[in-house]
Design an enzyme around this catalytic site. Sequence first.
Site, mmCIF file in Angstrom:
data_model
loop_
_atom_site.group_PDB
_atom_site.id
_atom_site.type_symbol
_atom_site.label_atom_id
_atom_site.label_comp_id
_atom_site.label_asym_id
_atom_site.label_seq_id
_atom_site.Cartn_x
_atom_site.Cartn_y
_atom_site.Cartn_z
ATOM 1 N N SER A 172 0.628 -1.412 -0.186
ATOM 2 C CA SER A 172 -0.196 -0.245 -0.081
ATOM 3 C C SER A 172 0.283 1.611 0.005
ATOM 4 O O SER A 172 0.840 2.040 -0.537
ATOM 5 C CB SER A 172 -0.871 0.203 0.908
ATOM 6 N N HIS A 223 1.681 5.006 4.347
ATOM 7 C CA HIS A 223 1.030 5.695 3.660
ATOM 8 C C HIS A 223 2.167 6.988 4.061
ATOM 9 O O HIS A 223 1.638 7.384 2.209
ATOM 10 C CB HIS A 223 -0.368 5.576 4.329
#
Length: 300
Positions: A172, A223
């Site tokens: 991610s 992230h």
Amino acid sequence: MTQVLIAHKEHTVKIYTDYDSKLKMARERRPVVGMGMLLLAHKLYNVGMDTLPPVTLLAIVGQTLLFLGIINPPWDRYDVCLSGESILYYKDYRRLILSAIEHADDIHLYYNMASLILKGQSLERRFGSLKFFILLVIFTLATSLTYVGLAWVAAEALDTYSYMRQCAIGFSGVLFALKVLTTFFESGATHYVHGFVVPAKYAVWAELIIIQIIVPKASFVGHLSGILVGLAYVLGPLKHIIDVICGMVPVMELPTAYRPSYTYTHSTVGSNSQQDGSGMSYPQPSAEEVRQRRLHRYQY
């Protein structure tokens, strides 16, 4: 070992604490055909595997086979999770790459691969397969290094070593970097992010916050690392590095559909003008003008 994050939605990274204890519990890979795998199979069937560009397809199939154990490497997925401690003190540099391609469960895999389908279709057709492959490799390394750097900064600034021991796996971070690129290249002043309309230049930041609210124990640092890498590309520095690397690689003949396209909608190939529905022609902006307009969306 205590697992502190349950996979939820796209862009999630798995984080694990009690790092040393987890490494002692390495387990064999066993094929798991759960709901996530069924959802991924359904997604690929609807999209059509024959419509996916080659590098995107290879990345999805490779990570899926790795998760299922069909590709069975000599490590457990938790043996290669990424942490500041493992890189800076134990010098286990393989984790910079391997941590990104491992997933904790099939739902985690599904959401990340579903996201890669969308971003890969857009970006691989824009860049061409060779450059997109180089982009994925560089983004993976850069995101992992940024994660390690941020973990060290957090540990020093907050005077707690726990940030150095947080261990993460998942793709991610790279997906957040790709998200910055898709937002940059897409037209439109606004974007929908989980049902909210936000200005394009704030889209990735809004998604970062919303995912953190939905999944409080998601890897905020992971992230954020991806976003910073994506910005480093669209704002220049990382783009120049990747362009130099691409220039050093011999040109490979790839299917025409997966080479970069320089044509414009409603225009004739080779023409320097663009037509609207009335047939009137308008000069096309130069490549530099287009880039400056896109960069303007990132000005704060």
